[in-house]
Design a protein around this motif. Structure first.
Motif, PDB file in Angstrom:
ATOM      1  N   VAL A  44     -66.135   4.739  -4.941  1.00  0.00           N
ATOM      2  CA  VAL A  44     -65.000   4.038  -5.578  1.00  0.00           C
ATOM      3  C   VAL A  44     -64.739   4.358  -7.031  1.00  0.00           C
ATOM      4  N   GLN A  45     -65.980   4.163  -7.574  1.00  0.00           N
ATOM      5  CA  GLN A  45     -66.211   4.752  -9.106  1.00  0.00           C
ATOM      6  C   GLN A  45     -65.416   6.009  -9.459  1.00  0.00           C
ATOM      7  N   GLU A  46     -65.877   6.990  -8.524  1.00  0.00           N
ATOM      8  CA  GLU A  46     -65.465   8.299  -8.860  1.00  0.00           C
ATOM      9  C   GLU A  46     -63.728   8.111  -8.691  1.00  0.00           C
ATOM     10  N   TYR A  47     -63.404   7.702  -7.585  1.00  0.00           N
ATOM     11  CA  TYR A  47     -61.897   7.660  -7.403  1.00  0.00           C
ATOM     12  C   TYR A  47     -61.087   6.942  -8.533  1.00  0.00           C
ATOM     13  N   LEU A  48     -61.586   5.749  -8.851  1.00  0.00           N
ATOM     14  CA  LEU A  48     -61.048   4.983 -10.018  1.00  0.00           C
ATOM     15  C   LEU A  48     -60.899   5.689 -11.491  1.00  0.00           C
ATOM     16  N   MET A  49     -62.123   6.442 -11.517  1.00  0.00           N
ATOM     17  CA  MET A  49     -62.169   7.165 -12.950  1.00  0.00           C
ATOM     18  C   MET A  49     -61.253   8.330 -12.949  1.00  0.00           C
ATOM     19  N   ASP A  50     -61.059   8.783 -11.820  1.00  0.00           N
ATOM     20  CA  ASP A  50     -60.136   9.979 -11.458  1.00  0.00           C
ATOM     21  C   ASP A  50     -58.644   9.540 -11.853  1.00  0.00           C
ATOM     22  N   ALA A  63     -68.358   2.292 -17.357  1.00  0.00           N
ATOM     23  CA  ALA A  63     -68.446   2.048 -16.040  1.00  0.00           C
ATOM     24  C   ALA A  63     -69.896   1.610 -15.382  1.00  0.00           C
ATOM     25  N   GLU A  64     -70.154   0.734 -14.305  1.00  0.00           N
ATOM     26  CA  GLU A  64     -71.352   0.387 -13.999  1.00  0.00           C
ATOM     27  C   GLU A  64     -72.202   1.373 -13.468  1.00  0.00           C
ATOM     28  N   GLU A  65     -71.692   2.271 -12.691  1.00  0.00           N
ATOM     29  CA  GLU A  65     -72.598   3.306 -12.188  1.00  0.00           C
ATOM     30  C   GLU A  65     -72.544   4.609 -13.249  1.00  0.00           C
ATOM     31  N   SER A  66     -72.473   4.504 -14.260  1.00  0.00           N
ATOM     32  CA  SER A  66     -72.560   5.627 -15.303  1.00  0.00           C
ATOM     33  C   SER A  66     -73.546   5.223 -16.120  1.00  0.00           C
ATOM     34  N   ASP A  67     -74.348   6.276 -16.962  1.00  0.00           N
ATOM     35  CA  ASP A  67     -75.156   6.099 -17.713  1.00  0.00           C
ATOM     36  C   ASP A  67     -74.397   5.612 -19.399  1.00  0.00           C
ATOM     37  N   GLY A  68     -75.087   4.555 -19.831  1.00  0.00           N
ATOM     38  CA  GLY A  68     -74.914   4.208 -21.426  1.00  0.00           C
ATOM     39  C   GLY A  68     -73.619   3.290 -21.222  1.00  0.00           C
ATOM     40  N   ILE A  69     -73.422   2.811 -22.537  1.00  0.00           N
ATOM     41  CA  ILE A  69     -72.300   2.217 -22.981  1.00  0.00           C
ATOM     42  C   ILE A  69     -72.034   2.606 -24.469  1.00  0.00           C
ATOM     43  N   THR A  70     -70.772   3.015 -24.563  1.00  0.00           N
ATOM     44  CA  THR A  70     -70.225   3.567 -25.960  1.00  0.00           C
ATOM     45  C   THR A  70     -68.860   3.136 -26.075  1.00  0.00           C
ATOM     46  N   PHE A  77     -61.410   2.155 -20.564  1.00  0.00           N
ATOM     47  CA  PHE A  77     -61.006   1.397 -19.204  1.00  0.00           C
ATOM     48  C   PHE A  77     -62.807   1.013 -19.271  1.00  0.00           C
ATOM     49  N   CYS A  78     -62.924  -0.286 -18.661  1.00  0.00           N
ATOM     50  CA  CYS A  78     -64.111  -1.026 -18.142  1.00  0.00           C
ATOM     51  C   CYS A  78     -64.043  -1.260 -16.957  1.00  0.00           C
ATOM     52  N   VAL A  79     -64.778  -0.543 -16.088  1.00  0.00           N
ATOM     53  CA  VAL A  79     -64.880  -0.509 -14.614  1.00  0.00           C
ATOM     54  C   VAL A  79     -66.173  -1.136 -13.707  1.00  0.00           C
ATOM     55  N   ASP A  80     -65.653  -1.960 -12.831  1.00  0.00           N
ATOM     56  CA  ASP A  80     -66.712  -2.255 -11.857  1.00  0.00           C
ATOM     57  C   ASP A  80     -66.204  -1.891 -10.483  1.00  0.00           C
ATOM     58  N   PRO A  81     -66.688  -0.885  -9.868  1.00  0.00           N
ATOM     59  CA  PRO A  81     -66.253  -0.573  -8.779  1.00  0.00           C
ATOM     60  C   PRO A  81     -66.394  -1.557  -7.496  1.00  0.00           C
ATOM     61  N   ILE A  82     -67.615  -2.247  -7.474  1.00  0.00           N
ATOM     62  CA  ILE A  82     -67.742  -3.161  -6.662  1.00  0.00           C
ATOM     63  C   ILE A  82     -68.580  -4.257  -7.260  1.00  0.00           C
ATOM     64  N   SER A  98     -62.988  -4.666 -10.233  1.00  0.00           N
ATOM     65  CA  SER A  98     -62.570  -5.233 -11.672  1.00  0.00           C
ATOM     66  C   SER A  98     -62.465  -4.137 -12.809  1.00  0.00           C
ATOM     67  N   VAL A  99     -61.226  -3.870 -13.429  1.00  0.00           N
ATOM     68  CA  VAL A  99     -60.846  -3.140 -14.321  1.00  0.00           C
ATOM     69  C   VAL A  99     -60.274  -3.709 -15.550  1.00  0.00           C
ATOM     70  N   ALA A 100     -60.728  -3.673 -16.433  1.00  0.00           N
ATOM     71  CA  ALA A 100     -60.252  -3.936 -17.698  1.00  0.00           C
ATOM     72  C   ALA A 100     -59.683  -2.686 -18.821  1.00  0.00           C
ATOM     73  N   LEU A 101     -58.995  -2.788 -19.610  1.00  0.00           N
ATOM     74  CA  LEU A 101     -58.569  -1.815 -20.666  1.00  0.00           C
ATOM     75  C   LEU A 101     -58.755  -2.546 -21.867  1.00  0.00           C
ATOM     76  N   LEU A 102     -59.346  -2.033 -22.566  1.00  0.00           N
ATOM     77  CA  LEU A 102     -59.895  -2.290 -24.014  1.00  0.00           C
ATOM     78  C   LEU A 102     -59.193  -1.487 -25.198  1.00  0.00           C
ATOM     79  N   SER A 103     -58.669  -2.172 -25.953  1.00  0.00           N
ATOM     80  CA  SER A 103     -58.180  -1.608 -27.283  1.00  0.00           C
ATOM     81  C   SER A 103     -58.823  -2.181 -28.421  1.00  0.00           C
TER      82      SER A 103
END
Length: 259
Positions: A44-50, A63-70, A77-82, A98-103
């Motif tokens: 789901v995360q791979e689909y969302l990011m694409d 995103a939750e299932e990715s390494d690091g927070i920058t 985009f701040c993404v939690d697939p499940i 959950s999807v948020a757009l931060l600016s």
């Protein structure tokens, strides 16, 4: 912006179909107690990011299932697939995307989709909060009639005793407690008046970025009870309807300082 909203809704509905129809074939443990990821989370995360990259190619991702927070000043985009993976593993049907757009490091758009109830919560900064296109507002109940939702921060067992002390204080004055198992859904419950208060002593930004904006746009309070709200580190969160916020926050702080 309206076109972007519609496209985002379509993306979330497609991701929701993946969650509803998903059958996890693998469950892997992550760092921390009771912290899991399934192959469905990853897919789901791979689909969302694409899909989100196609929607806004200039945006960065947390995103939750990715390494690091920058986190930078750029659109992110701040993404939690499940959100609620343990619920998903157990078939409890209380999980959300959950999807948020931060600016400039602050949420300007938030969407939380519960695919099991086909409930899509959405907010843009300054424009109110909605579920399936209908406006939502926080509750009107006084604190003595309040339902207090909470998270247990299960990935950090050191916070368990502090959480229980806080809950004991709430039980003495509020009506009752609820534990859903998804921070995003707990925040949306506050936004639409199903709960009156919610707190958790440690959350990652993808857990609360979208839901916190939805609470604020529904007329509620959403803060870090101990300091500045940030979206690049884990932190505690507190959400409440305004008439419950002062007393609930007082009890939370007293319980946290006890012992």
């Amino acid at each position: 912006m309206e076109s972007m909203k519609k496209q985002l809704e379509n993306i979330l509905h497609r991701a929701g179909e993946m969650v509803r129809e998903g059958h996890y074939a693998t469950v892997s443990a992550k760092e921390g107690h009771a912290n899991y990821v399934t192959n469905c989370d990853v897919a789901v995360q791979e689909y969302l990011m694409d899909a989100l990259h196609a929607l806004l190619p200039s945006a960065r991702f947390i995103a939750e299932e990715s390494d690091g927070i920058t986190l930078t000043e750029e659109d992110t985009f701040c993404v939690d697939p499940i959100d609620g993976t343990l619920n998903f593993i157990h078939g409890r049907r209380a999980s959300a995307i959950s999807v948020a757009l931060l600016s400039r490091r602050e949420p300007v758009l938030g969407a939380v989709y519960n695919p099991f109830e086909d409930a899509l919560f959405f907010a843009r900064k300054g424009e109110g909060a909605f579920v399936n296109g209908k406006p939502v507002r926080v509750s009107h109940f006084p604190f003595e009639s309040a339902v207090v939702a909470f998270g247990t921060s299960p990935y950090n067992p050191e916070l368990s005793s502090k959480t229980l002390r806080i809950l004991s204080r709430f039980m003495q004055e509020a009506a009752d407690l609820r534990r859903v198992g998804s921070a995003a859904l707990d925040l949306c419950d506050v936004a639409c008046g199903r709960s009156d208060v919610y707190f958790e002593l440690e959350l990652s930004p993808w857990d609360h970025a979208a839901g916190g904006l939805i609470v604020r746009e529904a007329g509620g309070v959403f803060v870090n009870p101990f300091g500045q709200m940030r979206y690049d580190v884990k932190c505690p969160v507190f959400a409440a309807a305004p008439q419950c916020a002062e007393r609930a926050l007082t009890l939370l702080l007293a319980g946290a300082e006890q012992g």
